[in-house]
Design an enzyme around this catalytic site. Structure first.
Site, mmCIF file in Angstrom:
data_model
loop_
_atom_site.group_PDB
_atom_site.id
_atom_site.type_symbol
_atom_site.label_atom_id
_atom_site.label_comp_id
_atom_site.label_asym_id
_atom_site.label_seq_id
_atom_site.Cartn_x
_atom_site.Cartn_y
_atom_site.Cartn_z
ATOM 1 N N SER A 148 -4.687 2.581 1.921
ATOM 2 C CA SER A 148 -5.017 2.729 3.337
ATOM 3 C C SER A 148 -3.930 3.526 4.023
ATOM 4 O O SER A 148 -2.768 3.509 3.602
ATOM 5 C CB SER A 148 -5.143 1.356 3.994
ATOM 6 N N TYR A 161 -1.469 -6.902 6.086
ATOM 7 C CA TYR A 161 -2.357 -5.891 5.516
ATOM 8 C C TYR A 161 -1.566 -4.622 5.181
ATOM 9 O O TYR A 161 -1.698 -4.065 4.084
ATOM 10 C CB TYR A 161 -3.483 -5.559 6.487
#
Length: 277
Positions: A148, A161
């Protein structure tokens, strides 16, 4: 090599029941894969998708696997070897996101689960099959790791995250270099770093300035093409690379001002709700 990488290959996709995982599966089937194994914690959904895709004539099978558990991965890998054989292409796609200030994260449900699913699962799975991928030089092998843009830049309400994806990128890139140094050039490792993708996981998040939220089709197209070509790092959209360059060039406080006030990176998760369970 293009589609020749997929034609006749055995493909394994984690998080394969829906969203981007489903789209990777459909691309594998369309590319002429010999077989496609879908792993997901949602047994009814993954079995139903496998049944639907099998109508194409490709051997597609769905397995209920909890990739947060190393023993589950080991047992499922043994089943896969017996039923379909060792995969030639690994797509480490399974992931979860928790959006909140760090002190609001539950240590087990949020912190540990996120690291297990987003980071350790890919490592465990790849380590399970990598010796066999190294030994088999009869065809090109591919490992596609879905990271990501959050793994390239810090962002409020994404601490755990972001940490899981920073670790994914560091491990994936190091693995790529180790394989090349050892002469195992028939294996290519691609790391995909997208900004927000409209799969439902990031419901409520807003894209920073000049950074549109990607559709799942846009994201999977870029990742799959990069995997076919053996591209080391795929960043989408273009502003992800720009932000990385600016973060590296500017002093930290100056970057904080630009990211917060100009690009609105730091407020992009302010209205995050996530996918309804």
């Amino acid at each position: 090599m293009g589609e020749d990488v997929v034609r006749g290959a055995r493909v394994l996709i984690t998080g394969g029941a829906r969203g981007m995982g489903e789209l990777y599966a459909r691309r594998a089937v369309a590319g002429g894969a010999r077989s496609v194994a879908l792993w997901d914690i949602d047994a009814p959904a993954v079995v139903a998708l496998a049944r639907d895709l099998s109508a194409s004539g490709v051997d597609v099978r769905g397995y209920r696997v909890d990739v947060s558990q190393r023993d589950d991965i080991g047992a499922a890998a043994q089943t896969l070897r017996a039923e379909l054989g060792v995969p030639d292409i690994l797509v480490n796609n399974a992931g979860v996101v928790r959006g909140a200030p760090f002190w609001e994260h539950d240590p087990e449900r949020d912190i540990e689960a996120t690291i297990r699913i987003n980071t350790l699962a890919a490592m465990w799975l790849t380590r399970e099959f990598l010796p066999e991928l190294i030994a088999d030089r009869d065809r090109a092998k591919r490992i596609l790791n879905i990271a990501s843009a959050a793994g390239t830049l810090a962002n409020p309400n994404m601490s755990v995250y972001a940490a899981s994806k920073w670790a994914m990128i560091g491990w994936s890139e190091s693995l790529r270099l180790e394989l090349a140094r050892a002469g195992h050039r028939h294996i290519s490792v691609t790391t995909f770093c997208p900004s927000y993708v409209s799969t439902g996981m990031f419901a409520g998040a807003r894209g920073p300035l000049l950074t549109p939220i990607l559709t799942p089709r846009q994201a999977t197209h870029a990742a799959w093409r990069g995997m076919l070509r053996g591209t080391p790092l795929v960043l989408r959209p273009w502003t992800v690379k720009l932000a990385m360059a600016l973060r590296g060039a500017l002093p930290t406080r100056a970057w904080d001002a630009v990211a917060g006030r100009v690009f609105h990176v730091y407020s992009s998760m302010d209205h995050f709700t996530g996918r309804a369970h």
